[in-house]
Scaffold this motif. Sequence first.
Motif, mmCIF file in Angstrom:
data_model
loop_
_atom_site.group_PDB
_atom_site.id
_atom_site.type_symbol
_atom_site.label_atom_id
_atom_site.label_comp_id
_atom_site.label_asym_id
_atom_site.label_seq_id
_atom_site.Cartn_x
_atom_site.Cartn_y
_atom_site.Cartn_z
ATOM 1 N N GLU A 147 3.319 -4.959 -5.711
ATOM 2 C CA GLU A 147 3.041 -4.784 -4.172
ATOM 3 C C GLU A 147 1.895 -5.779 -4.030
ATOM 4 O O GLU A 147 0.522 -5.611 -5.622
ATOM 5 C CB GLU A 147 2.644 -3.672 -3.904
ATOM 6 C CG GLU A 147 4.352 -2.734 -3.698
ATOM 7 C CD GLU A 147 3.640 -1.253 -2.727
ATOM 8 O OE1 GLU A 147 4.941 -0.911 -2.181
ATOM 9 O OE2 GLU A 147 3.335 -0.685 -2.904
ATOM 10 N N GLU A 199 5.878 -5.481 3.202
ATOM 11 C CA GLU A 199 5.569 -4.435 3.002
ATOM 12 C C GLU A 199 4.418 -3.752 4.388
ATOM 13 O O GLU A 199 4.456 -3.826 5.483
ATOM 14 C CB GLU A 199 4.408 -3.527 1.507
ATOM 15 C CG GLU A 199 5.555 -3.158 0.975
ATOM 16 C CD GLU A 199 6.022 -2.067 0.691
ATOM 17 O OE1 GLU A 199 5.298 -1.361 2.110
ATOM 18 O OE2 GLU A 199 6.556 -1.390 0.275
ATOM 19 N N GLU A 206 6.119 -6.867 -1.497
ATOM 20 C CA GLU A 206 6.641 -6.041 -2.129
ATOM 21 C C GLU A 206 8.093 -7.147 -2.483
ATOM 22 O O GLU A 206 8.717 -7.653 -2.344
ATOM 23 C CB GLU A 206 7.342 -4.933 -2.022
ATOM 24 C CG GLU A 206 7.341 -4.346 -3.324
ATOM 25 C CD GLU A 206 8.012 -3.138 -2.578
ATOM 26 O OE1 GLU A 206 7.344 -1.955 -2.336
ATOM 27 O OE2 GLU A 206 9.332 -2.285 -3.567
ATOM 28 N N VAL A 250 -3.366 -0.098 3.755
ATOM 29 C CA VAL A 250 -2.705 1.413 2.935
ATOM 30 C C VAL A 250 -2.342 0.166 1.951
ATOM 31 O O VAL A 250 -3.190 -0.676 1.705
ATOM 32 C CB VAL A 250 -0.904 0.901 3.731
ATOM 33 C CG1 VAL A 250 -0.315 1.495 1.684
ATOM 34 C CG2 VAL A 250 -0.974 2.313 4.032
ATOM 35 N N GLY A 251 -2.299 1.144 -0.123
ATOM 36 C CA GLY A 251 -2.765 0.468 -0.717
ATOM 37 C C GLY A 251 -1.402 -0.877 -1.519
ATOM 38 O O GLY A 251 -0.390 -0.651 -0.837
ATOM 39 N N ASN A 252 -1.722 -0.904 -3.233
ATOM 40 C CA ASN A 252 -0.494 -2.006 -3.307
ATOM 41 C C ASN A 252 -0.879 -0.962 -4.751
ATOM 42 O O ASN A 252 -1.331 -0.864 -5.666
ATOM 43 C CB ASN A 252 -1.179 -3.261 -4.295
ATOM 44 C CG ASN A 252 -1.209 -4.366 -3.333
ATOM 45 O OD1 ASN A 252 -0.832 -4.578 -2.266
ATOM 46 N ND2 ASN A 252 -2.347 -5.409 -3.310
ATOM 47 N N GLY A 253 0.860 -0.532 -4.291
ATOM 48 C CA GLY A 253 1.090 -0.142 -6.094
ATOM 49 C C GLY A 253 1.998 -0.645 -6.977
ATOM 50 O O GLY A 253 1.929 -2.069 -6.985
ATOM 51 N N HIS A 255 4.736 0.529 -9.109
ATOM 52 C CA HIS A 255 5.418 1.699 -10.024
ATOM 53 C C HIS A 255 6.414 1.009 -10.336
ATOM 54 O O HIS A 255 6.223 0.458 -10.862
ATOM 55 C CB HIS A 255 6.766 2.086 -8.027
ATOM 56 C CG HIS A 255 5.873 2.428 -7.100
ATOM 57 N ND1 HIS A 255 6.598 2.557 -5.707
ATOM 58 C CD2 HIS A 255 4.719 2.919 -6.608
ATOM 59 C CE1 HIS A 255 5.771 2.727 -4.774
ATOM 60 N NE2 HIS A 255 4.439 2.897 -5.108
ATOM 61 N N ARG A 308 -6.224 4.404 -3.638
ATOM 62 C CA ARG A 308 -5.213 3.878 -3.021
ATOM 63 C C ARG A 308 -4.774 5.710 -3.595
ATOM 64 O O ARG A 308 -3.727 6.333 -2.461
ATOM 65 C CB ARG A 308 -4.307 3.262 -4.141
ATOM 66 C CG ARG A 308 -3.228 3.757 -4.390
ATOM 67 C CD ARG A 308 -2.203 2.494 -4.909
ATOM 68 N NE ARG A 308 -0.881 2.622 -5.063
ATOM 69 C CZ ARG A 308 -0.334 3.368 -5.780
ATOM 70 N NH1 ARG A 308 -0.540 4.252 -7.163
ATOM 71 N NH2 ARG A 308 0.994 3.804 -6.323
ATOM 72 N N HIS A 313 0.178 8.292 1.790
ATOM 73 C CA HIS A 313 0.470 6.806 1.893
ATOM 74 C C HIS A 313 1.102 6.350 0.692
ATOM 75 O O HIS A 313 1.889 5.219 0.157
ATOM 76 C CB HIS A 313 -0.675 6.285 0.688
ATOM 77 C CG HIS A 313 -2.208 6.530 2.111
ATOM 78 N ND1 HIS A 313 -3.144 7.937 2.488
ATOM 79 C CD2 HIS A 313 -2.506 5.805 2.395
ATOM 80 C CE1 HIS A 313 -3.492 7.616 3.727
ATOM 81 N NE2 HIS A 313 -3.912 6.106 3.381
ATOM 82 N N TRP A 314 2.256 7.416 0.206
ATOM 83 C CA TRP A 314 3.230 6.922 -0.611
ATOM 84 C C TRP A 314 3.342 6.928 -1.594
ATOM 85 O O TRP A 314 4.020 5.675 -1.868
ATOM 86 C CB TRP A 314 4.394 5.873 0.355
ATOM 87 C CG TRP A 314 5.502 6.897 1.508
ATOM 88 C CD1 TRP A 314 5.252 7.785 1.862
ATOM 89 C CD2 TRP A 314 6.277 5.855 1.891
ATOM 90 N NE1 TRP A 314 6.246 7.552 3.112
ATOM 91 C CE2 TRP A 314 6.375 6.604 2.962
ATOM 92 C CE3 TRP A 314 6.692 4.642 2.044
ATOM 93 C CZ2 TRP A 314 8.032 6.494 4.239
ATOM 94 C CZ3 TRP A 314 7.675 3.467 2.507
ATOM 95 C CH2 TRP A 314 8.309 4.862 4.106
ATOM 96 N N ALA A 315 1.707 6.939 -1.826
ATOM 97 C CA ALA A 315 0.944 6.855 -3.974
ATOM 98 C C ALA A 315 1.947 7.667 -4.346
ATOM 99 O O ALA A 315 1.470 7.462 -5.862
ATOM 100 C CB ALA A 315 -0.382 6.713 -3.823
ATOM 101 N N LYS A 349 5.616 6.746 -9.584
ATOM 102 C CA LYS A 349 4.736 6.258 -7.944
ATOM 103 C C LYS A 349 3.003 6.408 -8.580
ATOM 104 O O LYS A 349 2.981 5.839 -7.322
ATOM 105 C CB LYS A 349 5.570 7.262 -7.414
ATOM 106 C CG LYS A 349 6.910 7.181 -6.923
ATOM 107 C CD LYS A 349 7.329 7.260 -4.862
ATOM 108 C CE LYS A 349 6.129 6.884 -4.025
ATOM 109 N NZ LYS A 349 6.788 5.514 -3.422
HETATM 110 N N1 GLU Z 1 1.894 0.724 -0.927
HETATM 111 C C1 GLU Z 1 2.750 2.205 -1.834
HETATM 112 C C2 GLU Z 1 1.649 2.682 -2.534
HETATM 113 O O1 GLU Z 1 0.346 2.479 -2.754
HETATM 114 C C3 GLU Z 1 3.722 2.219 -1.603
HETATM 115 C C4 GLU Z 1 4.856 2.157 -0.758
HETATM 116 C C5 GLU Z 1 6.506 2.181 -1.020
HETATM 117 O O2 GLU Z 1 7.574 3.485 -1.312
HETATM 118 O O3 GLU Z 1 6.776 1.267 -1.680
HETATM 119 O O4 GLU Z 1 1.864 2.957 -3.598
#
Ligand code: GLU
Length: 458
Positions: A147, A199, A206, A250-253, A255, A308, A313-315, A349
């Motif tokens: 991301e 994203e 992403e 929202v941050g950059n992951g 994963h 983050r 935040h889905w992190a 994640k």
């Molecule tokens: N931007 C989210 C993160 O900081 C992830 C969003 C997603 O699930 O793709 O990990």
Amino acid sequence: MDVEERNGRRARAESLLAGLAAQGVVAFATTFVDNSGVARVKAVPLSRLPDLAAWGVGFSTAFDYFRFDDWVAAPPDGHGPVGDQRIVPDLSRVVRLHAQPGWAWAPGERWAQDGQPHDKCSRLLLRRQVEALAAQDVTVRSAFEIEWVVSRGGGDEFVPAAGGSGYGLSRLAELSDYCRDVITTLGDQGVVVEQFHPEYAAGQFELSVAPESPVQAADTSVLVRATVKAVGLAHGLRTSFSPKVDTSGVGNGGHVHLSLWRDGANLMAGGDRRFGLTSDGEAFSAGVLEHLPALLAVGAPGVASYLRLVPQHWAGAYACWGLENREAALRMVTGSTGSSDWAANMEVKCVDLLANPYLVLAGLLAAGTAGMAAGAELPEPVDVDPAALDEATLAERGIERLPTTLREAVDLFAADATLAAAFGRPLVDAIVAVRESELDLFSDASPDEVAAATRWVH
Ligand code: GLU
Ligand code: MG
């Protein structure tokens, strides 16, 4: 590495010269990623490639102590400036860099001058982890999601280069040529892009790539990021992979997806454990979950990482797992009915792109391997957002937050015997020294100052 091996590498390089020259390559770059997640490079004119392949190129051993801002967290014994190592390219992954005409690249490995593996080389470490699993007839397939955000103008402030809704079609139209060039350039370089999308945050994109063996997946992560940056520059855009580009967004992951295979069968599917996991698939995942808090010192390795890694935040800020749960650090992905045999995997994640991808995967494999050896079992899966549960329920169900600071993660990492056995004490000590130095640097910094200092580095 003995002389016979060096001669073989030289011959292989010689066999590549004409083909590379015919494609207009005049310079060859090789990289390694340091403990702060920065890819460092040396380059030679193409004619020097055979020498590079045989003998490598020198780099100070002080690079094991480089902080993200190039400060050297040198060991107190005074050995910082003393010593050399050789970066040797892996010629099985030579890529012509389509966004940097005239250039080719291959990932490097680090060897001591006496031909022994450099004891802090993360790519060689990951190779050893992969080989240890292969000795148990287990192979791993993995991929990093990448991301990033793009910013307009050369300034240090983040100025989103595109607006539009999160996941919105209009953002593609705003930067249509750029998005096309990212996809085609990666494809031309042999990267299998599986998916690309705008994203959540302004200016954020992403992409995901096909799973590969771990060393290749880490190489691909380095290559994708270098390519995204180069394509961005050609379009007048600045790229940030930082976990928190600005504190309000929202941050950059970064994963990581993992699946385990034996005799051609995916151990994350077709088993009799929850959601189709096999007992080995479960034990590996349980090992990962157990060591994740300590592993954050390599997977979420910056002070900025913890800006983050917050709930909702889905992190994946909670040390738990769940089926398709985007707030769990481990998200079980089964794929659609009919596709599980090849699609099922575990997504980690909580990690981000400040991490050295070789170190993250080495840590994950070490943790998973220990879980398999112990026949570890996963706790109950979590099927809601943990942040929606009250304190009493979280305590009753044993659901804890992952470390909320780098300080916490580093202390757990320094005390983790499983990771130390895999990494070796010299590498653990170097990683801890770099993290301690970053903690010192930011001891009085505000979140905005941390985000600004980290924004344009990786
Ligand atoms: N931007 C989210 C993160 O900081 C992830 C969003 C997603 O699930 O793709 O990990
Ligand atoms: Mg995403």
